[in-house]
Scaffold this active site. Sequence first.
Site, PDB file in Angstrom:
ATOM      1  N   HIS A   1       0.877  -1.180   0.000  1.00  5.12           N
ATOM      2  CA  HIS A   1       0.000   0.000   0.000  1.00  5.12           C
ATOM      3  C   HIS A   1       0.914   1.229   0.000  1.00  5.12           C
ATOM      4  O   HIS A   1       2.032   1.177   0.540  1.00  5.12           O
ATOM      5  CB  HIS A   1      -0.844  -0.048   1.275  1.00  5.12           C
ATOM      6  CG  HIS A   1      -1.913   0.999   1.368  1.00  5.12           C
ATOM      7  ND1 HIS A   1      -1.641   2.301   1.736  1.00  5.12           N
ATOM      8  CD2 HIS A   1      -3.246   0.942   1.159  1.00  5.12           C
ATOM      9  CE1 HIS A   1      -2.772   2.993   1.752  1.00  5.12           C
ATOM     10  NE2 HIS A   1      -3.757   2.199   1.406  1.00  5.12           N
TER      11      HIS A   1
ATOM     12  N   CYS B   1      -4.668   2.213  -3.818  1.00  4.87           N
ATOM     13  CA  CYS B   1      -3.438   2.769  -3.224  1.00  4.87           C
ATOM     14  C   CYS B   1      -2.261   1.810  -3.377  1.00  4.87           C
ATOM     15  O   CYS B   1      -1.394   1.722  -2.494  1.00  4.87           O
ATOM     16  CB  CYS B   1      -3.628   3.138  -1.751  1.00  4.87           C
ATOM     17  SG  CYS B   1      -4.854   4.402  -1.500  1.00  4.87           S
TER      18      CYS B   1
ATOM     19  N   LYS C   1     -10.397  -0.697  10.644  1.00  5.99           N
ATOM     20  CA  LYS C   1     -10.585  -1.866   9.778  1.00  5.99           C
ATOM     21  C   LYS C   1     -10.955  -3.104  10.598  1.00  5.99           C
ATOM     22  O   LYS C   1     -11.162  -4.172  10.058  1.00  5.99           O
ATOM     23  CB  LYS C   1      -9.310  -2.161   8.981  1.00  5.99           C
ATOM     24  CG  LYS C   1      -8.977  -1.082   7.931  1.00  5.99           C
ATOM     25  CD  LYS C   1      -7.816  -1.527   7.076  1.00  5.99           C
ATOM     26  CE  LYS C   1      -7.107  -0.409   6.354  1.00  5.99           C
ATOM     27  NZ  LYS C   1      -7.830   0.107   5.187  1.00  5.99           N
TER      28      LYS C   1
ATOM     29  N   GLN D   1      -4.276  -5.403   7.018  1.00  8.02           N
ATOM     30  CA  GLN D   1      -5.255  -6.361   6.477  1.00  8.02           C
ATOM     31  C   GLN D   1      -5.148  -7.733   7.125  1.00  8.02           C
ATOM     32  O   GLN D   1      -5.804  -8.671   6.682  1.00  8.02           O
ATOM     33  CB  GLN D   1      -5.078  -6.500   4.955  1.00  8.02           C
ATOM     34  CG  GLN D   1      -5.277  -5.219   4.170  1.00  8.02           C
ATOM     35  CD  GLN D   1      -6.721  -4.715   4.182  1.00  8.02           C
ATOM     36  OE1 GLN D   1      -7.655  -5.428   4.588  1.00  8.02           O
ATOM     37  NE2 GLN D   1      -6.919  -3.474   3.761  1.00  8.02           N
TER      38      GLN D   1
ATOM     39  N   ASP E   1       3.292  -4.438   7.881  1.00  7.37           N
ATOM     40  CA  ASP E   1       2.026  -3.732   7.721  1.00  7.37           C
ATOM     41  C   ASP E   1       0.917  -4.769   7.920  1.00  7.37           C
ATOM     42  O   ASP E   1       0.690  -5.623   7.051  1.00  7.37           O
ATOM     43  CB  ASP E   1       1.971  -3.112   6.323  1.00  7.37           C
ATOM     44  CG  ASP E   1       0.638  -2.440   6.043  1.00  7.37           C
ATOM     45  OD1 ASP E   1      -0.321  -2.665   6.812  1.00  7.37           O
ATOM     46  OD2 ASP E   1       0.549  -1.695   5.047  1.00  7.37           O
TER      47      ASP E   1
HETATM   48  N1  7TS Z   1      -1.736  -0.776   4.598  1.00  7.40           N
HETATM   49  C1  7TS Z   1      -2.645  -1.581   4.038  1.00  7.40           C
HETATM   50  C2  7TS Z   1      -2.260  -2.978   3.670  1.00  7.40           C
HETATM   51  C3  7TS Z   1      -3.939  -1.091   3.815  1.00  7.40           C
HETATM   52  O1  7TS Z   1      -4.852  -1.898   3.269  1.00  7.40           O
HETATM   53  C4  7TS Z   1      -4.264   0.228   4.168  1.00  7.40           C
HETATM   54  C5  7TS Z   1      -5.597   0.837   3.859  1.00  7.40           C
HETATM   55  C6  7TS Z   1      -3.281   1.007   4.780  1.00  7.40           C
HETATM   56  C7  7TS Z   1      -2.031   0.472   4.967  1.00  7.40           C
HETATM   57  C8  7TS Z   1      -3.553   2.387   5.253  1.00  7.40           C
HETATM   58  O2  7TS Z   1      -4.465   2.327   6.298  1.00  7.40           O
HETATM   59  P1  7TS Z   1      -4.939   3.689   7.002  1.00  7.40           P
HETATM   60  O3  7TS Z   1      -5.888   3.216   8.039  1.00  7.40           O
HETATM   61  O4  7TS Z   1      -3.733   4.333   7.536  1.00  7.40           O
HETATM   62  O5  7TS Z   1      -5.589   4.499   5.933  1.00  7.40           O
HETATM   63  N2  7TS Z   1      -6.252   0.237   2.783  1.00  7.40           N
HETATM   64  C9  7TS Z   1      -7.332   0.709   2.141  1.00  7.40           C
HETATM   65  C10 7TS Z   1      -7.938   0.025   1.101  1.00  7.40           C
HETATM   66  O6  7TS Z   1      -7.556  -1.056   0.671  1.00  7.40           O
HETATM   67  N3  7TS Z   1      -8.986   0.737   0.660  1.00  7.40           N
HETATM   68  O7  7TS Z   1      -9.068   1.869   1.371  1.00  7.40           O
HETATM   69  C11 7TS Z   1      -8.045   1.852   2.303  1.00  7.40           C
END
Ligand code: 7TS
Length: 441
Positions: A156, A399, A259, A236, A233
């Site tokens: 990401h 992303c 999430k 997910q 990371d």
């Molecule tokens: N890393 C992964 C693997 C992610 O899926 C996401 C967000 C992030 C980092 C960033 O997370 P945040 O909470 O800091 O924004 N992924 C997604 C997605 O797949 N669709 O919208 C956000």
Amino acid sequence: MTNGGGADQWREEMRLAIDTRTHTTPQVAPIDALDGAAIRADFPVLNQEPRPGKRRLAFLDSAASSQKPRVVIDALTTYYAQHNANIHRGVYDLSEIATQRYEESRKAIARFINAGSARECVFVRNTTEAINLVANSWGRANIKAGDLIVFTTMEHHSNIVPWQLIAEERGARLGHVRVTPDGRLDLEHLAELLAEEPKLVAFTHVSNSLGTVNPVREMVSLAHAAGAVTVVDAAQSVPHMAVNVQDLDCDFLAFSGHKMLGPMGAGVLYGKKRLLDAMPPFLGGGSMIRKVTLDRTTWADVPAKFEAGTPAVADAIVLNVAADYLSTLGMDRVWRHERELVDYALDRIREVPGLVVIGPQDTHERSGVLSFAFDEIHPHDVAAIVNEDNVAVRAGHHCTQPLMAALGVPATTRASFYLYNDEEDVERLVESLHRVVEIFR
Ligand code: 7TS
């Protein structure tokens, strides 16, 4: 690094280690299945009356952000109605109670990921902030000109851009682990990069675009053998499977509360205490100090050193409620439920003419994220048409632009499953995709 026998022997050791790896993908245990429909009843958003002529919402975008159960929504209201106060400063009851709950939540989150100590869990806003904290703090203290930072093509953007920024500032080099055409990491390429003794290796546990589950424990162990610090990371993975940081042995691990059924404002950076202790602060201000004079300041102990200013108190407290909801159901059951749904979805979705599943075809290496594309139909059109049927999916590059470029697909449509989804949601998606094909025929 143990390369006494020269680079060739080192490469051979790496290859053997990779060949004999056992995947960290949790195995499906003989446990009771979750009842998706019963769980859905706990989620008010999913139980709203649909607009006239529409069927109920089939929410298939939990990889972006999950929905929240009633207990989480109620806990937020209760906090603001009964316990709201700033923390770590008041001597009055309300502030002491808020402080106590905030610290209790930290302990519960530490248990949730099996951290050795609550001090190893820093409350941040989200995964992005957690990774930026490591890049700015650990990175500034440890990355020098010419050093190598490795991440993967599957990341990401929030596990790419912070490393680019620190590499540019320090004059460090970047290495990117390639992906295979079916969307898995090329572990031989990782071995080649590790032979160059990178300072840090950052990688995702589960791909948000493809659902690929990476062999984290083995990757961490290989990176450590090469002398690198590891950043996982887990945005997910932590919401979907049992994650045990001591077992993975990673140095840092980042995830987002929103999430995993929690409120939008709180996420977590796990870091080994020895590393956190040695790191300089990221942000300066209130709460993170021991003593301030006009000329210099000394820092509070971890984790306070990394929590400058007023945190998202309610969100951090209620993250514990979300984690508790998941733990009560059992993370192994949550994982099994998603695996069964995605197996079913993979079978059913392949019946849709012209649809190509992007990512690993082997369900053993997949999470509940399912990306697909049509040759002739733009993913945004697909998402817009299924939305007419009240099916919520995401379309775009998710992303992960470098990943899309590497796979040669500009964008995908993505359905992502969670504990409140059931086979009816899959049927709704498949039915709607048949309609997409009809429209474009
Ligand atoms: N890393 C992964 C693997 C992610 O899926 C996401 C967000 C992030 C980092 C960033 O997370 P945040 O909470 O800091 O924004 N992924 C997604 C997605 O797949 N669709 O919208 C956000």
